[in-house]
Design a protein around this motif. Structure first.
Motif, PDB file in Angstrom:
ATOM      1  N   GLN A 215      25.324  43.133  -8.360  1.00 42.97           N
ATOM      2  CA  GLN A 215      24.802  42.115  -9.267  1.00 42.97           C
ATOM      3  C   GLN A 215      23.844  41.165  -8.572  1.00 42.97           C
ATOM      4  N   GLN A 216      24.145  40.845  -7.321  1.00 50.13           N
ATOM      5  CA  GLN A 216      23.330  39.871  -6.598  1.00 50.13           C
ATOM      6  C   GLN A 216      22.083  40.488  -5.975  1.00 50.13           C
TER       7      GLN A 216
ATOM      8  N   LYS B 153      20.551  43.732  -6.476  1.00 52.83           N
ATOM      9  CA  LYS B 153      19.645  44.532  -7.306  1.00 52.83           C
ATOM     10  C   LYS B 153      18.961  45.642  -6.511  1.00 52.83           C
TER      11      LYS B 153
ATOM     12  N   ASP C  63      30.695  45.555  -6.629  1.00 53.57           N
ATOM     13  CA  ASP C  63      30.121  45.090  -7.890  1.00 53.57           C
ATOM     14  C   ASP C  63      29.383  43.766  -7.704  1.00 53.57           C
TER      15      ASP C  63
END
Length: 245
Positions: free
Chosen positions: A113-114, A116, A109
């Motif tokens: 998020q970091q 992309k 996760d």
């Protein structure tokens, strides 16, 4: 490695050792000090995420593509009737395995998020239920993909995952089409993929214990900063892999 996050010297040494062992040091496009600083920043963020008082549910089942004749390639867009179940290959849904898969899901996760990017997976080197050495996918995001990659010299000829899992040498392909035109072998799971970075995982003794694989539908996405994020993830993951026999 989480303990090393608070020690700049240890982090510097760990990053340089990983880059040397994986063959990435010669591929750096920025000074080593700059790359290390980027990696350390991601390590600190990831360590904070993993030590926070939150729990992630373990994912024991996931959809997989039907394999073609002989089991060499996946049939893109055609899912198998039954999902893949990690229970057997991990030796049961024990508390330790539940915790390990939960932590790996947190790392996945965080990376999503970091980074992309379109796809990411964490694989561990284990023997499957037939006693064959494989890379088994423990956590991922993106489109369904095969669960096990044979860790054999023969399969490594067509699979970056297996090649990296055997050699411990990273493969970063920022233009899949150009790579194929130059004669590179490539296991196509999703034909939209234009860039891939496949990096090894090492335990503290330097033994190859798995890989991570990241893919995107855009060329040239694996910049120096993107690789620093991937290296940070690779330095953390081995601590949380399920125990092997």
């Amino acid at each position: 490695m989480i303990d090393a996050v608070n020690n700049t010297l240890n982090v510097t040494e760990a990053v340089q050792m990983y880059l040397e062992t994986s063959g990435l040091l010669s591929q750096l496009t920025v000074p080593l000090a700059n790359f290390t600083a980027l990696t350390e920043g991601y390590l600190q963020q990831l360590a904070a995420t993993l030590t926070a008082d939150t729990k992630q549910e373990a994912q024991w089942h996931y959809a997989v593509p039907e394999l073609g004749e002989g089991g060499a390639c996946s049939l893109f867009g055609v899912l198998a009737d039954a999902p893949y179940d990690l229970t057997a290959i991990l030796g049961g849904q024990t508390a330790a395995n539940q915790l390990a898969l939960g932590k790996l899901s947190q790392i996945t996760d965080f990376y999503q998020q970091q980074a992309k990017v379109a796809w990411f997976g964490i694989y561990q080197a284990r023997d499957n239920v037939a006693g064959e050495p494989v890379l088994v996918k423990l956590s991922y995001f993106g489109a369904p993909s095969r669960a096990e990659f044979p860790l054999t010299v023969e399969f490594a000829k067509i699979s970056n995952n297996s090649a990296v899992g055997l050699s411990g040498k990273a493969r970063v392909i920022n233009d899949v089409a150009a790579y194929l035109q130059q004669g590179g072998e490539y296991y196509t799971c999703d034909p939209k993929v234009l860039a891939e970075a496949c990096l090894p995982l090492f335990d503290q003794s330097g033994r190859i214990v798995g890989i991570v694989d990241a893919e995107d539908f855009t060329k040239d996405v694996f910049t120096a900063e993107a690789m620093a994020l991937l290296v940070a993830v690779c330095l953390i993951i081995p601590r949380f892999l399920p125990a092997t026999a």
